[in-house]
Design an enzyme around this catalytic site. Structure first.
Site, short mmCIF file in Angstrom:
data_model
loop_
_atom_site.label_atom_id
_atom_site.label_comp_id
_atom_site.label_asym_id
_atom_site.label_seq_id
_atom_site.Cartn_x
_atom_site.Cartn_y
_atom_site.Cartn_z
N ASP A 89 5.14 4.64 5.77
CA ASP A 89 5.48 3.40 6.45
C ASP A 89 6.36 3.74 7.65
O ASP A 89 6.81 4.87 7.81
CB ASP A 89 6.15 2.41 5.51
CG ASP A 89 7.44 2.93 4.90
OD1 ASP A 89 7.98 3.93 5.43
OD2 ASP A 89 7.91 2.37 3.92
N PHE A 93 10.58 -2.13 7.50
CA PHE A 93 11.02 -2.99 6.40
C PHE A 93 12.38 -2.56 5.86
O PHE A 93 13.24 -3.39 5.55
CB PHE A 93 10.00 -2.99 5.27
CG PHE A 93 10.43 -3.79 4.07
CD1 PHE A 93 10.39 -5.17 4.10
CD2 PHE A 93 10.92 -3.17 2.93
CE1 PHE A 93 10.81 -5.93 3.02
CE2 PHE A 93 11.35 -3.91 1.84
CZ PHE A 93 11.30 -5.30 1.88
N GLN A 184 2.31 -9.59 11.89
CA GLN A 184 3.45 -10.36 11.39
C GLN A 184 3.22 -11.84 11.70
O GLN A 184 2.12 -12.25 11.99
CB GLN A 184 4.75 -9.84 12.01
CG GLN A 184 5.19 -8.48 11.48
CD GLN A 184 5.74 -8.53 10.06
OE1 GLN A 184 5.94 -9.60 9.49
NE2 GLN A 184 6.00 -7.37 9.47
N ASP A 261 0.79 -1.24 -2.05
CA ASP A 261 1.86 -0.34 -2.48
C ASP A 261 3.01 -1.18 -2.99
O ASP A 261 3.21 -2.31 -2.56
CB ASP A 261 2.34 0.52 -1.32
CG ASP A 261 3.30 -0.26 -0.40
OD1 ASP A 261 4.53 -0.10 -0.55
OD2 ASP A 261 2.81 -1.04 0.44
N CYS A 299 -4.76 1.44 -24.19
CA CYS A 299 -4.40 2.44 -23.18
C CYS A 299 -4.47 3.84 -23.81
O CYS A 299 -4.03 4.05 -24.93
CB CYS A 299 -3.00 2.18 -22.65
SG CYS A 299 -2.43 3.40 -21.44
N CYS A 301 -3.12 6.62 -22.28
CA CYS A 301 -2.17 7.51 -21.62
C CYS A 301 -1.38 8.30 -22.66
O CYS A 301 -1.38 7.99 -23.85
CB CYS A 301 -1.23 6.71 -20.72
SG CYS A 301 0.15 5.89 -21.57
N CYS A 304 1.05 6.25 -24.88
CA CYS A 304 0.40 5.39 -25.87
C CYS A 304 -0.29 6.19 -26.97
O CYS A 304 -0.40 5.73 -28.11
CB CYS A 304 -0.59 4.46 -25.18
SG CYS A 304 0.20 3.18 -24.18
N HIS A 330 3.35 5.60 -18.29
CA HIS A 330 2.47 4.53 -18.78
C HIS A 330 2.21 3.48 -17.72
O HIS A 330 1.06 3.08 -17.50
CB HIS A 330 3.08 3.85 -20.01
CG HIS A 330 2.36 2.57 -20.33
ND1 HIS A 330 1.14 2.53 -20.96
CD2 HIS A 330 2.68 1.27 -20.03
CE1 HIS A 330 0.72 1.28 -21.06
NE2 HIS A 330 1.63 0.49 -20.51
#
Length: 371
Positions: A89, A93, A184, A261, A299, A301, A304, A330
């Site tokens: 970026d 911001f 914007q 994001d 899940c 992962c 889990c 996770h």
């Protein structure tokens, strides 16, 4: 940068973005590596869970460790040992949200660091130079993020400044680095339209909508999302900046956006809020003390597969480092898997059914979300 629209289902799009460091399947969620790392995760773990692109933060990396350090050590990819694409970026911001004593000028913004109060200046010239030294694959133009609420008069001047800065960034675009322009306009539709016309008139490799999720209501945000997507060209990536709520992103994909994001999955993980196929849960709650079930039975992962809710609660209350690691692993797995399923649904023409399945889950109210 090569961009292809592979499938559409209504306004939802399944696309591919090609870069010299690899392709990015969209809709895509970009985990945020604010300080050159995704908090609590190693680069190999990010690859294992299927991350195709990470986001680096110009403002933070400029302040610490400094772009001179990163440049001398081989650029951001080598510095953080990440071979796949990176988007940076512009820092606009963070200058808006983190710095103190801002003074906005035609050439940029004077501000003081949120770390030590030291004075700094970033404008389009500086933002492009920093991103060039970082060596990201996709850079963003320097813009002013309009605060909420703001007056119409303020928003008009802000849009004019953002356009001026975008033109300067385009003139200074680094060779071999794609550049996205940012639209914007605050909550004012006519200014969103004006900003889009001006940014598209300059011409960029992709286009982003900024200045949402800055304090407005959900209804206002969704209205701007729905209004803004058709303003962006169909033949370029459409990036909705800073949106991380799964329900909001689902709506945005339905409107035609491709890239997202947010720090939400990682920040919430560190605070004990975990995302599951049944909705969000706060792992610190007493009800999980004796719970031997996996966090999410749907899940696969590492967290889990190997640990119970009771154990995850124990780790969090004990403030163990492993708690942040497992929770973050996770949440990011859940996000990236959700986007994979969403891409498949668009490919198969079943996006509406997918949306109907998941939107009620994400629209629930969670009074104790730990965030």
């Amino acid at each position: 940068m090569d961009f292809k629209v592979i499938n559409t289902d209504g306004k939802a799009r399944r696309c591919s973005i090609g870069t010299k460091r690899g392709s990015i399947d969209t809709p895509a969620f970009m985990p945020v590596g604010t300080n050159g790392t995704v908090k609590a995760m190693s680069p190999d773990e990010m690859k294992d869970i299927g991350a195709e692109i990470l986001l680096g933060n110009t403002y933070h990396l400029y302040l610490r460790p400094g772009t001179d350090v990163i440049s001398k050590l081989g650029g951001l990819h080598k510095f953080m040992n990440w071979e796949k694409p990176i988007l940076t970026d512009s820092g606009g911001f963070q200058v808006f949200s983190l710095s103190t004593l801002r003074k906005i000028e035609e050439k940029g913004v004077q501000f003081r660091s949120h770390i030590d109060g030291s004075p700094h200046f970033i404008g389009p010239k500086e933002a492009m130079k920093i991103q060039g030294l970082l060596g990201s694959d996709i850079a963003m133009t320097f813009d002013e993020c309009i605060p909420y609420p703001s007056t119409y008069e303020y928003a008009v001047k802000s849009v004019e400044l953002t356009t001026t800065w975008a033109k300067r960034c385009r003139e200074l675009q680094n060779e071999g680095q794609a550049l996205f322009g940012i639209v914007q306009g605050g909550m004012f539709k006519d200014l969103r339209h004006k900003s889009a016309e001006e940014i598209l008139g300059i011409g960029f490799d992709g286009y982003a909508i900024g200045g949402v999720s800055v304090g407005e209501t959900k209804e206002e945000m969704h209205e701007i999302i729905d209004y803004s997507a058709p303003l962006l060209p169909s033949g370029r990536p459409r990036y909705l900046m800073g949106i991380g709520d799964l329900g909001d992103m689902l709506r945005a994909v339905d409107a035609g956006f491709d890239m997202f994001d947010c720090v939400m999955p990682t920040r919430n993980a560190r605070n004990g809020t975990l995302f599951t196929s049944a909705g969000r849960i706060s792992i610190k709650r007493e009800e999980f003390k004796y719970d031997d079930r996996p966090l999410d039975p749907d899940c696969s992962c590492y967290a889990c597969r190997n640990f119970s809710r009771g154990y995850l609660r124990h780790l969090f209350l004990s403030r163990e480092i492993l708690s942040m690691r497992l929770n973050t692993y996770h949440n990011l797995c859940f996000y990236l898997d959700f986007f994979r399923k969403m891409r498949t649904a668009i490919e198969e023409g079943g996006f509406n059914q997918f949306k109907d399945r998941w939107q009620p889950v994400f629209d629930k109210s969670y009074p104790d979300n730990g965030s």
